[in-house]
Design an enzyme around this catalytic site. Structure first.
Site, PDB file in Angstrom:
ATOM      1  N   LYS A  52       1.148   1.887  -0.948  1.00  0.00           N
ATOM      2  CA  LYS A  52       0.046   2.761  -0.481  1.00  0.00           C
ATOM      3  C   LYS A  52       0.521   3.373   1.095  1.00  0.00           C
ATOM      4  O   LYS A  52       0.198   4.323   1.181  1.00  0.00           O
ATOM      5  CB  LYS A  52      -1.138   2.078  -0.644  1.00  0.00           C
ATOM      6  CG  LYS A  52      -1.827   1.840  -1.772  1.00  0.00           C
ATOM      7  CD  LYS A  52      -3.020   1.020  -1.941  1.00  0.00           C
ATOM      8  CE  LYS A  52      -3.650   1.013  -3.401  1.00  0.00           C
ATOM      9  NZ  LYS A  52      -4.601  -0.280  -3.395  1.00  0.00           N
ATOM     10  N   GLN A  96      -7.546  -4.354   0.010  1.00  0.00           N
ATOM     11  CA  GLN A  96      -6.958  -4.654  -1.161  1.00  0.00           C
ATOM     12  C   GLN A  96      -7.737  -5.944  -1.774  1.00  0.00           C
ATOM     13  O   GLN A  96      -7.899  -7.004  -1.269  1.00  0.00           O
ATOM     14  CB  GLN A  96      -5.571  -4.897  -0.902  1.00  0.00           C
ATOM     15  CG  GLN A  96      -4.786  -5.148  -2.177  1.00  0.00           C
ATOM     16  CD  GLN A  96      -4.536  -3.915  -3.064  1.00  0.00           C
ATOM     17  OE1 GLN A  96      -4.415  -2.821  -2.465  1.00  0.00           O
ATOM     18  NE2 GLN A  96      -4.748  -4.138  -4.451  1.00  0.00           N
ATOM     19  N   ASP A 119     -11.779   4.037  -1.435  1.00  0.00           N
ATOM     20  CA  ASP A 119     -11.560   3.597  -2.660  1.00  0.00           C
ATOM     21  C   ASP A 119     -13.002   3.881  -3.641  1.00  0.00           C
ATOM     22  O   ASP A 119     -12.873   3.595  -5.136  1.00  0.00           O
ATOM     23  CB  ASP A 119     -11.382   1.810  -2.516  1.00  0.00           C
ATOM     24  CG  ASP A 119     -10.044   1.611  -2.606  1.00  0.00           C
ATOM     25  OD1 ASP A 119      -9.150   2.518  -3.222  1.00  0.00           O
ATOM     26  OD2 ASP A 119      -9.426   0.369  -2.280  1.00  0.00           O
TER      27      ASP A 119
END
Ligand code: NAP
Length: 295
Positions: A52, A96, A119
């Site tokens: 990412k 994460q 997200d």
């Protein structure tokens, strides 16, 4: 034989369109903040966070990784998230997952500023998706819908079956398909006669985590199959492994009209959509008008 839906090529196109947002570079203000959290010690998470970060930089944005040790307290992680919330240089924050068991994942996600929640996991964004308001949509299901619309055009009136009801894939996937006017069935581990349910579908999205579970004879001929699953299984050579999806590609591709391969289907879309969401966040946070449908 089914057509192959090339997620890798689509993701490259999406990244290239994002790269066209030159103002991001010239004004050097858009940043994607990645907060690795204590998940930073999980090997798979490390790979995701690294990729990412790399792709964020390649797209012309800045990326900050906050890699915290597994014994970090929840308070320390929340303090990092709160700092990023108010940092004007940061437009997108992602934590994460999974977090270690001593942390409350929902509490950590709820601390992210919803307008930087690229997200799309914050309950505010979940609510916005459910009620049709603009917000942020989880990357993997949004990538799946992009692939479906690219392949099929309008999805209106089609029968869609989503297998899996997780918060990160199954449920938002179902909401997105509903927003596209599909007739949506969500199947899960308690569903009775799953093959029969799947056989009704024009669109099948498999997000289960069970290698090659969906067989070709479960499918309606011509169905479009999106395989979200990423499962590592023993390879043909001793000691080697290979990736397979939740769909038995060999039999399914004999019956489906189109199908995503694993790897090279949904997987590459996830990070590309994360970058897309960050570019959208940057424009919204800067109060700049921007055709979000162009990305
Ligand atoms: P998850 O949280 O474990 O959810 C799995 C879902 O599958 C659950 O809703 C479960 O039902 C259902 N299920 C399990 N066994 C089943 C069965 N025999 N029949 C019908 N349904 C069954 O998984 P997830 O996070 O959604 O991920 C699903 C898969 O997608 C995994 O392989 C994961 O690695 C992959 N994934 C890929 C990406 C990507 O970038 N491509 C991103 C995220 C996830 P219950 O709710 O009843 O338990």
């Amino acid at each position: 034989m089914a057509q192959i839906i090339d997620g890798k090529a689509f993701a490259e196109g999406l990244r290239a369109r994002g790269d066209g947002c030159r103002w991001l570079r010239s004004e050097d203000r858009t940043q994607a903040g990645t907060c690795g959290g204590a998940g930073g010690e999980d090997p798979a998470s490390q790979v995701y966070v690294r990729n990412k970060g790399k792709q964020t930089l390649a797209c012309g944005m800045a990326s900050f990784e906050h890699k915290l040790p597994a014994d970090t307290s929840e308070e320390e992680l929340l303090a990092v998230v709160e700092r990023l919330n108010t940092d004007p240089a940061v437009d997108g924050i992602l934590v994460q997952l999974p977090l270690p068991s001593h942390m409350n994942e929902q509490k950590v996600i709820a601390t992210i500023n919803p307008d930087k929640d690229v997200d799309g996991f914050h309950v505010v964004n979940v609510g916005r998706l459910a009620t049709g308001l603009p917000g942020f949509v989880p990357c993997t299901p949004l990538g799946c819908v992009m692939l479906l619309k690219d392949r099929l055009g309008s999805l209106s009136g089609l029968d869609a079956v989503v297998i899996g009801r997780s918060n990160i894939v199954g449920k938002p996937m179902a909401q997105l398909l509903l927003a596209e006017s599909c007739t949506v069935t969500v199947a899960h581990s308690r569903t009775r006669d799953l093959p029969e349910v799947v056989r009704r579908a024009d669109i099948v999205v498999a997000a289960v985590g069970r290698p090659e579970m969906v067989k070709g004879d479960w499918l309606k001929p011509g169905a479009t199959v999106i395989d979200v699953g990423i499962n590592r299984v023993p390879g043909s050579e001793e000691g080697k492994t290979r990736l397979v999806g939740d769909v038995d590609f060999a039999s399914a591709s004999e019956v489906a009209g189109a199908i995503t391969p694993v790897p090279g289907g949904v997987g590459p879309m996830t990070i590309a959509v994360l970058l897309r969401n960050t570019i959208v966040a940057a424009h919204r946070n800067a109060g700049l008008s921007f055709d979000e449908g162009s990305l």
